[in-house]
Design an enzyme around this catalytic site. Structure first.
Site, PDB file in Angstrom:
ATOM      1  N   GLY A 103       0.862  -1.405   0.119  1.00 25.47           N
ATOM      2  CA  GLY A 103      -0.049  -0.045  -0.113  1.00 25.47           C
ATOM      3  C   GLY A 103       0.917   1.344   0.002  1.00 25.47           C
ATOM      4  O   GLY A 103       2.242   1.205   0.251  1.00 25.47           O
ATOM      5  N   CYS A 104       0.173   2.438  -0.342  1.00 22.04           N
ATOM      6  CA  CYS A 104       0.841   3.702  -0.089  1.00 22.04           C
ATOM      7  C   CYS A 104       1.603   4.144   1.032  1.00 22.04           C
ATOM      8  O   CYS A 104       2.900   4.253   1.155  1.00 22.04           O
ATOM      9  CB  CYS A 104       0.078   4.780  -0.886  1.00 22.04           C
ATOM     10  SG  CYS A 104      -1.587   4.973  -0.172  1.00 22.04           S
ATOM     11  N   TYR A 105       0.784   4.045   2.200  1.00 23.19           N
ATOM     12  CA  TYR A 105       1.204   4.341   3.302  1.00 23.19           C
ATOM     13  C   TYR A 105       2.013   3.428   3.744  1.00 23.19           C
ATOM     14  O   TYR A 105       3.318   3.916   4.367  1.00 23.19           O
ATOM     15  CB  TYR A 105       0.304   4.312   4.765  1.00 23.19           C
ATOM     16  CG  TYR A 105      -0.806   5.643   4.378  1.00 23.19           C
ATOM     17  CD1 TYR A 105      -0.415   7.061   4.421  1.00 23.19           C
ATOM     18  CD2 TYR A 105      -1.867   5.526   4.553  1.00 23.19           C
ATOM     19  CE1 TYR A 105      -1.096   7.877   4.517  1.00 23.19           C
ATOM     20  CE2 TYR A 105      -2.994   6.444   4.225  1.00 23.19           C
ATOM     21  CZ  TYR A 105      -2.401   7.803   4.389  1.00 23.19           C
ATOM     22  OH  TYR A 105      -3.381   8.916   4.186  1.00 23.19           O
TER      23      TYR A 105
END
Length: 346
Positions: free
Chosen positions: A150-152
């Site tokens: 994921g991005c985070y």
């Protein structure tokens, strides 16, 4: 021209999907054979995204059920959780898969169920390599199934993984304050994401309850070789289109200095094209928007024996589509930065 790899992009009409299409159109070793989505079937992608001209790609969007898997080498899945695993059940014996959903990131099906619900093919989770390219490069080279982070998690794990592996920071007091552009919330129409709701405001959401938390903790536990790492994580939505900044607050281990941390990150990522330690560029998302880069800055904390790390990425690129192409390049033994040498947008 050498053999071009035939690919399908499933979920091509979402923000991540269309970014992936844009990157793949510039990739000399890729032939996009299918664009799939549940909406806009029969239409050109340019009907929804004017920057993707039909001069670049004239393939109409189709239903996944209408494609011929025998004509494909790789399938990219840009779908919500749950939807990806249903498709993987049908195709895992036929093609290579690069999945951008959460379905195969979390290794424990029980933990996945706690945060996302029932998994449709838990027996296949073990076949997927976690696609944080700089950390799992060799595993990605040997795998046909990649679960893109994921991005985070990408913005947090790039700085933290080596520091915990090298035992330079304490693992029991990690605080992350992260900020994402609105595109991170996806393209579906939600009241909270409307212009008048997000403009001129900063909003914290899913405080200490974001679904990316178990993914981050899983990898930190692996890095530190322990099973009890928990972090304080607060995500924030900021009124920009794209870009992500994670401010990470850490306590140093006894005898470790800020210089030790900086030198360790420089050494760990010395051969990584897309990870750069640069304090000046790490304090703004302008350094990375439109690129696959992650910039890291290491700063002294106000409290004794503490530091602050700032990590910036483009949530749609290094946090999603860009890292997927990076993993594709590694998987296929191409140059890692192929089709990814963009300079930032202004």
């Amino acid at each position: 021209m050498s053999y071009q790899v035939s690919v399908a992009v499933v979920g091509a009409t979402g923000y991540v999907g269309v970014e992936l299409v844009r990157l793949l159109l510039a990739h000399p070793m890729v032939k996009i054979r299918y664009l799939c989505a549940t909406q806009s079937t029969g239409k050109l992608l340019s009907s929804s995204y004017f920057h993707i001209s039909q001069n670049y790609i004239s393939i109409s969007v189709s239903s996944f059920d209408d494609i011929d898997l025998d004509k494909l080498d790789v399938v990219f899945l840009c779908l919500p959780h749950g939807a990806s695993s249903e498709i993987v059940k049908k195709i895992h014996n036929v093609v290579k898969v690069i999945d951008l959903s959460a379905d195969f990131r979390i290794k424990d099906p029980d933990i996945y169920k706690q945060w996302y619900g029932v998994h449709y093919c838990p027996d296949l989770i073990k076949d997927f390599v976690y696609g944080l390219t700089e950390i799992y490069y060799e595993d990605i080279q040997k795998s046909s199934f990649i679960a893109c982070p994921g991005c985070y998690p990408t913005s947090v794990l790039i700085p933290l993984f080596p520091l915990l592996r090298l035992r330079l920071v304490k693992s029991n007091n990690i605080i992350v304050d992260a900020k994402s552009g609105v595109s991170g919330a996806g393209r579906s129409v939600k009241q909270d994401n409307l212009f008048c709701e997000v403009y001129d405001a900063i909003k914290s959401y899913k405080v200490s309850n974001h679904r990316h938390i178990p993914e981050i903790e899983q990898e930190l536990c692996f890095a530190a070789c322990r099973e009890d790492i928990n972090l304080q994580f607060v995500p924030n939505l900021i009124p920009v289109k794209r870009g992500m900044m994670s401010n990470i607050y850490l306590e140093l281990e006894v005898g470790v200095s800020l210089t030790d941390v900086r030198e360790a990150l420089l050494l760990f990522y010395r051969d990584s094209f897309f990870v750069v330690v640069d304090e000046e560029k790490a304090i703004t998302t302008r350094s990375v928007v439109g690129t696959n880069y992650c910039y890291l800055g290491i700063f002294p904390g106000r409290l004794p024996n503490t530091i602050v790390i700032i990590s910036v990425i483009d949530n749609l690129l290094k946090g999603a589509a860009g890292q997927a192409v990076q993993n594709f390049n590694v998987m296929m033994s191409y140059e890692e930065k192929l089709a990814l040498s963009n300079i930032p947008y202004f």
